[in-house]
Design a protein around this motif. Structure first.
Motif, mmCIF file in Angstrom:
data_model
loop_
_atom_site.group_PDB
_atom_site.id
_atom_site.type_symbol
_atom_site.label_atom_id
_atom_site.label_comp_id
_atom_site.label_asym_id
_atom_site.label_seq_id
_atom_site.Cartn_x
_atom_site.Cartn_y
_atom_site.Cartn_z
ATOM 1 N N ARG A 60 0.790 -1.270 -0.083
ATOM 2 C CA ARG A 60 0.043 0.006 0.094
ATOM 3 C C ARG A 60 0.949 1.257 0.076
ATOM 4 O O ARG A 60 0.349 2.213 -0.544
ATOM 5 C CB ARG A 60 -0.797 -0.094 1.082
ATOM 6 C CG ARG A 60 -2.189 -0.909 0.938
ATOM 7 C CD ARG A 60 -2.778 -1.099 2.486
ATOM 8 N NE ARG A 60 -2.112 -1.720 3.264
ATOM 9 C CZ ARG A 60 -2.715 -2.206 4.562
ATOM 10 N NH1 ARG A 60 -4.008 -1.741 4.840
ATOM 11 N NH2 ARG A 60 -1.843 -2.675 5.263
ATOM 12 N N PHE A 61 2.212 1.260 0.599
ATOM 13 C CA PHE A 61 2.875 2.282 0.464
ATOM 14 C C PHE A 61 3.092 2.790 -1.112
ATOM 15 O O PHE A 61 3.355 3.755 -1.409
ATOM 16 C CB PHE A 61 4.175 1.998 1.360
ATOM 17 C CG PHE A 61 4.141 2.159 2.676
ATOM 18 C CD1 PHE A 61 4.171 3.537 3.166
ATOM 19 C CD2 PHE A 61 4.292 1.243 3.385
ATOM 20 C CE1 PHE A 61 4.043 3.722 4.700
ATOM 21 C CE2 PHE A 61 4.481 1.299 5.009
ATOM 22 C CZ PHE A 61 4.031 2.675 5.686
ATOM 23 N N ASP A 102 0.368 4.923 -3.316
ATOM 24 C CA ASP A 102 0.148 6.196 -3.219
ATOM 25 C C ASP A 102 1.299 6.760 -3.030
ATOM 26 O O ASP A 102 2.178 6.798 -2.322
ATOM 27 C CB ASP A 102 -0.883 6.467 -2.063
ATOM 28 C CG ASP A 102 -1.460 7.954 -1.958
ATOM 29 O OD1 ASP A 102 -2.452 8.212 -2.349
ATOM 30 O OD2 ASP A 102 -0.676 8.721 -1.589
ATOM 31 N N LEU A 119 1.947 8.331 0.401
ATOM 32 C CA LEU A 119 2.350 7.227 1.397
ATOM 33 C C LEU A 119 3.771 6.871 1.102
ATOM 34 O O LEU A 119 4.592 6.689 2.189
ATOM 35 C CB LEU A 119 1.352 5.983 1.003
ATOM 36 C CG LEU A 119 -0.066 6.241 1.604
ATOM 37 C CD1 LEU A 119 -0.938 5.024 1.390
ATOM 38 C CD2 LEU A 119 -0.232 6.686 3.103
ATOM 39 N N ARG A 154 7.022 6.828 3.838
ATOM 40 C CA ARG A 154 7.516 5.538 4.151
ATOM 41 C C ARG A 154 8.789 5.673 5.218
ATOM 42 O O ARG A 154 8.832 4.885 6.229
ATOM 43 C CB ARG A 154 7.761 4.622 3.092
ATOM 44 C CG ARG A 154 8.086 3.086 3.498
ATOM 45 C CD ARG A 154 8.574 2.450 2.311
ATOM 46 N NE ARG A 154 9.227 1.156 2.861
ATOM 47 C CZ ARG A 154 10.394 0.744 3.092
ATOM 48 N NH1 ARG A 154 11.115 1.937 3.183
ATOM 49 N NH2 ARG A 154 10.809 -0.373 3.445
ATOM 50 N N ILE A 169 -1.533 12.033 7.054
ATOM 51 C CA ILE A 169 -2.716 11.390 6.196
ATOM 52 C C ILE A 169 -4.072 12.220 6.667
ATOM 53 O O ILE A 169 -4.778 12.769 5.871
ATOM 54 C CB ILE A 169 -3.101 10.000 6.658
ATOM 55 C CG1 ILE A 169 -2.130 9.138 5.784
ATOM 56 C CG2 ILE A 169 -4.398 9.407 6.038
ATOM 57 C CD1 ILE A 169 -1.793 7.619 6.293
ATOM 58 N N TYR A 205 -6.419 14.791 3.927
ATOM 59 C CA TYR A 205 -7.845 14.337 3.662
ATOM 60 C C TYR A 205 -8.877 15.023 4.387
ATOM 61 O O TYR A 205 -9.710 15.439 3.845
ATOM 62 C CB TYR A 205 -7.825 12.999 3.958
ATOM 63 C CG TYR A 205 -7.155 12.139 2.803
ATOM 64 C CD1 TYR A 205 -7.492 11.937 1.532
ATOM 65 C CD2 TYR A 205 -5.917 11.275 3.139
ATOM 66 C CE1 TYR A 205 -7.103 11.250 0.449
ATOM 67 C CE2 TYR A 205 -5.272 10.550 1.912
ATOM 68 C CZ TYR A 205 -5.948 10.606 0.641
ATOM 69 O OH TYR A 205 -5.218 9.877 -0.050
ATOM 70 N N ALA A 233 -8.867 6.463 -1.672
ATOM 71 C CA ALA A 233 -7.516 6.851 -1.239
ATOM 72 C C ALA A 233 -7.388 6.821 0.224
ATOM 73 O O ALA A 233 -6.579 6.288 0.847
ATOM 74 C CB ALA A 233 -7.032 7.912 -2.033
ATOM 75 N N TYR A 234 -8.245 7.639 0.869
ATOM 76 C CA TYR A 234 -8.282 7.891 2.459
ATOM 77 C C TYR A 234 -8.562 6.615 3.065
ATOM 78 O O TYR A 234 -7.878 6.059 4.044
ATOM 79 C CB TYR A 234 -9.369 8.891 2.844
ATOM 80 C CG TYR A 234 -9.470 8.879 4.200
ATOM 81 C CD1 TYR A 234 -8.459 9.658 4.943
ATOM 82 C CD2 TYR A 234 -10.486 8.290 5.083
ATOM 83 C CE1 TYR A 234 -8.325 9.579 6.313
ATOM 84 C CE2 TYR A 234 -10.403 8.172 6.442
ATOM 85 C CZ TYR A 234 -9.554 8.803 7.066
ATOM 86 O OH TYR A 234 -9.453 8.965 8.474
ATOM 87 N N SER A 253 -5.655 4.641 2.785
ATOM 88 C CA SER A 253 -4.351 5.200 3.651
ATOM 89 C C SER A 253 -4.717 5.063 5.389
ATOM 90 O O SER A 253 -4.064 4.778 6.093
ATOM 91 C CB SER A 253 -4.362 6.607 3.389
ATOM 92 O OG SER A 253 -3.936 6.891 1.948
ATOM 93 N N ALA A 301 -2.394 2.968 7.997
ATOM 94 C CA ALA A 301 -2.144 3.809 9.058
ATOM 95 C C ALA A 301 -2.302 3.058 10.622
ATOM 96 O O ALA A 301 -1.591 2.780 11.313
ATOM 97 C CB ALA A 301 -2.605 5.082 9.224
#
Length: 468
Positions: free
Chosen positions: A203-204, A207, A210, A214, A267, A271, A300-301, A304, A308
């Protein structure tokens, strides 16, 4: 820029603010400009936005140009209208312990057009957007500030089977382990290189924001935030061990409370700002702006947020791993739960809702959780009863009865030291704003949750580490 896929966030950078316009533009680009570079696509779309009148005769782009020709309504005209107050009923537990400002915040949240159900826990107090201790269910919409800045803030308890006098005999070693293997506060990190599967999470790479975060996430892995975050050793009494998987009795416990550090905060801020730009609300509820989960931004949120949350769990994994290794102890069992998060949950009527718990513990039937007290007051290991009236939730602690400012003005280090001594608690760090007297009585808070959770154990702090 090559032929990389154009995304909604690329259009927001050139001031495409409407989700509808962004979606329409992306559809046209995919159909008519799929072989152009991203740079060429953006250049054209920017030109259409800035000079739409030049494209009104264009057979392909005239429909997009008309989006920018039409007169833009004022913010007041665009502003989303809240529902009438009486339409937003919600369930309250322990009303006498909840301040009027927290109650009013929840009233406002329930007036959002997307609000379906709500509940207020007995530890509730004023926060930003939703009150701390607020639970809000929405349909197909996610409120970044309804989750909170510290995404995935959570509790984690490890049980060790050691002699009853272990903490007394090895108090110095416990203190040194906490000093050497934990780190607290903004920007702080452990001075070691760590490995954990979360750092290789795909997932990093999905996006760009993100991916940029990292390295910071890797640096802060296994560290804790400031404020009420802690790592502590204490005495655990298990009164019903069936769900925990251990016999009834006494154990030493390692309890930690922290979240997703800089990753989650970044994040949340990004957002929340995006939601506020695309969902204009009256000023008193503007932080409760939402994202449609079907939109690119909403998806996307969601990705993310979940990353998280998993990262927050990884931080606790590392805290417990390092301390167990330093002390030569083997974990017997673990109990853990988020309390700043949003879940897709099916309701009794079969409807799926997005349940935001901002400072509330999940309490589905048989689900284990931890509700801490203070640095001197006992916390509780609980099993949820699945009460639908609370949206299967319980409190996430005792809750503050005093602001940090008032606590600093009321308590002194000397008075806290006396209380710690009386309760035989050793403290490393910790400010006067975290004085035990700044919190509500955990026993009273628990008395309002008989219908929400069963108590299956207690945790009494003995050696506590917090930020300075």
């Amino acid at each position: 820029m090559g032929h990389s896929k154009l995304k909604g966030k690329d259009l927001r950078k050139i001031n495409y603010s409407s989700n509808q316009t962004i979606s329409f533009a992306l559809t046209l680009v995919k159909k008519h400009l799929k072989h152009a570079s991203t740079e060429e696509q953006i250049t054209l779309l920017k030109h259409i936005k800035n000079t739409p009148e030049k494209y009104l005769e264009d057979p392909i782009w005239q429909s997009l140009a008309k989006h920018f020709i039409e007169e833009t309504p004022s913010l007041e005209e665009k502003e989303i209208v809240l529902r009438k107050q009486e339409e937003g009923a919600f369930n309250i537990f322990g009303r006498k312990h909840i301040s009027s400002n927290a109650y009013q915040q929840m009233q406002l949240a329930m007036r959002l057009p997307i609000a379906e159900r709500g509940a207020l826990m007995p530890d509730a107090h004023q926060g930003y957007g939703l009150p701390i201790g607020g639970v809000l269910a929405t349909q197909n919409s996610i409120i970044p500030y309804g989750v909170g800045v510290d995404i995935g803030c959570r509790m984690c308890l490890t049980l060790y089977n050691v002699p009853s006098n272990y903490m007394q005999r090895y108090q110095y070693q416990l203190q040194q382990a906490l000093k050497n293997h934990t780190a607290f506060g903004m920007g702080e990190a452990l001075d070691i290189t760590q490995e954990h599967p979360i750092l290789e999470d795909d997932r990093f790479r999905q996006d760009s924001m993100l991916w940029k975060l990292r390295d910071k996430a890797a640096e802060q892995l296994g560290s804790s935030g400031s404020g009420n975050h802690f790592v502590e050793f204490g005495q655990v009494k298990v009164t019903d061990g069936k769900l925990i998987g251990v016999p009834e009795g006494e154990y030493m416990g390692l309890l930690s409370h922290s979240g997703s550090r800089g990753l989650g905060a970044t994040i949340a801020q990004y957002y929340t700002k995006l939601a506020m730009e695309t969902t204009p609300l009256p000023s008193q509820v503007r932080h409760l702006a939402w994202l449609d989960l079907q939109s690119e931004a909403g998806q996307a949120y969601w990705l993310s947020m979940n990353l998280a949350g998993d990262y927050a769990k990884a931080c606790h994994d590392q805290i417990h791993y390092h301390l167990s290794k330093a002390l030569g102890l083997k974990a017997l069992a673990k109990v853990e739960n988020h309390h700043n998060f949003a879940w897709k949950e099916q309701q009794a009527n079969g409807e799926e809702l997005i349940v935001h718990r901002k400072g509330a513990t999940p309490a589905g039937k048989g689900v284990l959780g931890i509700i801490p007290g203070s640095m001197t007051a006992a916390g509780y290991i609980v099993a949820g009863k699945g009460n639908e009236e609370s949206l299967q939730s319980a409190s996430h602690g005792a809750g503050r009865k005093m602001s940090r400012k008032n606590a600093r003005e009321t308590f002194t280090k000397s008075s806290i030291k006396k209380e710690l001594s009386a309760q035989q608690v050793s403290l490393i760090g910790g400010g006067t704003d975290e004085a035990p007297g700044a919190y509500k009585d955990i026993e009273e808070i628990m008395s309002f949750q008989d219908s929400l959770v069963d108590i299956v154990g207690t945790f009494q702090p003995k050696v506590v580490r917090m930020d300075k």
